[in-house]
Design a protein around this motif. Structure first.
Motif, mmCIF file in Angstrom:
data_model
loop_
_atom_site.group_PDB
_atom_site.id
_atom_site.type_symbol
_atom_site.label_atom_id
_atom_site.label_comp_id
_atom_site.label_asym_id
_atom_site.label_seq_id
_atom_site.Cartn_x
_atom_site.Cartn_y
_atom_site.Cartn_z
ATOM 1 N N PRO A 2 0.806 -1.223 0.000
ATOM 2 C CA PRO A 2 0.000 0.000 0.000
ATOM 3 C C PRO A 2 0.836 1.268 0.000
ATOM 4 O O PRO A 2 1.971 1.281 0.458
ATOM 5 N N GLY A 3 0.233 2.318 -0.516
ATOM 6 C CA GLY A 3 0.809 3.652 -0.460
ATOM 7 C C GLY A 3 0.027 4.482 0.548
ATOM 8 O O GLY A 3 -0.756 3.951 1.348
ATOM 9 N N GLU A 4 0.181 5.781 0.470
ATOM 10 C CA GLU A 4 -0.480 6.696 1.399
ATOM 11 C C GLU A 4 -1.999 6.595 1.269
ATOM 12 O O GLU A 4 -2.552 6.608 0.180
ATOM 13 N N GLY A 5 -2.680 6.451 2.397
ATOM 14 C CA GLY A 5 -4.130 6.388 2.419
ATOM 15 C C GLY A 5 -4.703 5.037 2.032
ATOM 16 O O GLY A 5 -5.900 4.929 1.789
ATOM 17 N N ILE A 6 -3.858 4.034 1.956
ATOM 18 C CA ILE A 6 -4.288 2.694 1.554
ATOM 19 C C ILE A 6 -3.915 1.710 2.655
ATOM 20 O O ILE A 6 -2.807 1.736 3.165
ATOM 21 N N GLN A 7 -4.849 0.854 3.028
ATOM 22 C CA GLN A 7 -4.590 -0.173 4.030
ATOM 23 C C GLN A 7 -4.632 -1.531 3.339
ATOM 24 O O GLN A 7 -5.545 -1.809 2.576
ATOM 25 N N SER A 8 -3.631 -2.367 3.630
ATOM 26 C CA SER A 8 -3.660 -3.708 3.044
ATOM 27 C C SER A 8 -4.145 -4.699 4.091
ATOM 28 O O SER A 8 -4.012 -4.497 5.289
ATOM 29 N N CYS A 9 -4.719 -5.770 3.609
ATOM 30 C CA CYS A 9 -5.214 -6.847 4.455
ATOM 31 C C CYS A 9 -4.027 -7.704 4.907
ATOM 32 O O CYS A 9 -2.966 -7.681 4.293
ATOM 33 N N ALA A 10 -4.213 -8.477 5.939
ATOM 34 C CA ALA A 10 -3.151 -9.349 6.437
ATOM 35 C C ALA A 10 -2.700 -10.357 5.385
ATOM 36 O O ALA A 10 -1.546 -10.769 5.368
ATOM 37 N N CYS A 11 -3.585 -10.734 4.470
ATOM 38 C CA CYS A 11 -3.220 -11.700 3.426
ATOM 39 C C CYS A 11 -2.256 -11.094 2.412
ATOM 40 O O CYS A 11 -1.556 -11.813 1.717
ATOM 41 N N GLY A 12 -2.231 -9.772 2.300
ATOM 42 C CA GLY A 12 -1.330 -9.096 1.384
ATOM 43 C C GLY A 12 -1.855 -8.948 -0.030
ATOM 44 O O GLY A 12 -1.273 -8.245 -0.837
ATOM 45 N N ALA A 13 -2.948 -9.610 -0.368
ATOM 46 C CA ALA A 13 -3.472 -9.548 -1.727
ATOM 47 C C ALA A 13 -4.715 -8.679 -1.830
ATOM 48 O O ALA A 13 -5.286 -8.556 -2.906
ATOM 49 N N ALA A 14 -5.143 -8.059 -0.747
ATOM 50 C CA ALA A 14 -6.344 -7.235 -0.749
ATOM 51 C C ALA A 14 -6.044 -5.899 -0.069
ATOM 52 O O ALA A 14 -5.130 -5.795 0.745
ATOM 53 N N PHE A 15 -6.842 -4.881 -0.411
ATOM 54 C CA PHE A 15 -6.612 -3.554 0.155
ATOM 55 C C PHE A 15 -7.895 -2.749 0.179
ATOM 56 O O PHE A 15 -8.874 -3.073 -0.482
ATOM 57 N N SER A 16 -7.875 -1.691 0.974
ATOM 58 C CA SER A 16 -8.953 -0.705 1.027
ATOM 59 C C SER A 16 -8.327 0.667 0.898
ATOM 60 O O SER A 16 -7.196 0.887 1.334
ATOM 61 N N ARG A 17 -9.049 1.583 0.309
ATOM 62 C CA ARG A 17 -8.574 2.958 0.153
ATOM 63 C C ARG A 17 -9.325 3.868 1.106
ATOM 64 O O ARG A 17 -10.538 3.762 1.216
ATOM 65 N N GLY A 18 -8.604 4.738 1.752
ATOM 66 C CA GLY A 18 -9.198 5.786 2.579
ATOM 67 C C GLY A 18 -10.271 5.305 3.526
ATOM 68 O O GLY A 18 -10.030 4.487 4.387
ATOM 69 N N THR A 19 -11.491 5.783 3.332
ATOM 70 C CA THR A 19 -12.584 5.518 4.255
ATOM 71 C C THR A 19 -13.432 4.296 3.864
ATOM 72 O O THR A 19 -14.482 4.067 4.452
ATOM 73 N N GLU A 20 -12.989 3.523 2.852
ATOM 74 C CA GLU A 20 -13.767 2.353 2.458
ATOM 75 C C GLU A 20 -13.893 1.359 3.594
ATOM 76 O O GLU A 20 -14.899 0.712 3.746
ATOM 77 N N GLY A 21 -12.805 1.244 4.370
ATOM 78 C CA GLY A 21 -12.804 0.299 5.495
ATOM 79 C C GLY A 21 -12.742 -1.152 5.058
ATOM 80 O O GLY A 21 -12.729 -1.454 3.892
ATOM 81 N N ARG A 22 -12.705 -2.003 6.038
ATOM 82 C CA ARG A 22 -12.637 -3.431 5.760
ATOM 83 C C ARG A 22 -14.042 -4.019 5.749
ATOM 84 O O ARG A 22 -14.905 -3.600 6.499
ATOM 85 N N ARG A 23 -14.224 -5.003 4.932
ATOM 86 C CA ARG A 23 -15.521 -5.681 4.868
ATOM 87 C C ARG A 23 -15.577 -6.733 5.975
ATOM 88 O O ARG A 23 -14.590 -7.350 6.297
ATOM 89 N N PRO A 24 -16.756 -6.964 6.528
ATOM 90 C CA PRO A 24 -16.857 -8.017 7.534
ATOM 91 C C PRO A 24 -16.626 -9.371 6.898
ATOM 92 O O PRO A 24 -16.991 -9.601 5.757
ATOM 93 N N ILE A 25 -16.034 -10.248 7.657
ATOM 94 C CA ILE A 25 -15.735 -11.601 7.161
ATOM 95 C C ILE A 25 -16.944 -12.487 7.296
ATOM 96 O O ILE A 25 -17.711 -12.430 8.165
#
Length: 117
Positions: free
Chosen positions: A94-117
């Motif tokens: 990820p770059g600035e404003g981007i969060q990656s998931c623990a798996c490393g193959a998924a990400f969210s930008r800014g305020t999108e947040g993480r989806r519930p599992i």
């Protein structure tokens, strides 16, 4: 390639993309698109060839294409590859404003947040 779009491809990722494209019979061309993910907003999907879209990155003899409507989501990401004796896989750095998931193959930008599992 469109100006202002900055998907970066590491040397390790370019080598593996090139290998996969050659095995599939489409040397030098890979297609990347985003699909919904269960652990974050988006996961990458890579397929050989130029399926549709615009060229978004070039590195070490490989051109990566993506759908035009996903270009803004790819800005600021780095595509990496890690392999070991048990296998390997592509990772999103990820770059600035981007969060990656623990798996490393998924990400969210800014305020999108993480989806519930």
């Amino acid at each position: 390639m469109p100006k202002g779009h900055s998907l970066r491809v590491t040397a390790a990722a370019a080598a593996e993309l090139g290998r996969q494209a050659a095995v599939a019979g489409t040397p030098g061309m890979m297609h990347l698109d985003l699909v919904e993910s269960s652990c974050a907003s988006w996961a990458i999907r890579l397929r050989p060839g130029h399926l549709a879209g615009n060229p978004i990155a070039r590195a070490d003899g490989i051109t990566v294409y993506a759908p035009a409507n996903q270009l803004s989501l790819l800005t600021g990401l780095s595509l990496d590859y890690r392999g070991d004796l048990s296998g390997g896989g592509f990772l999103v750095r990820p770059g600035e404003g981007i969060q990656s998931c623990a798996c490393g193959a998924a990400f969210s930008r800014g305020t999108e947040g993480r989806r519930p599992i």
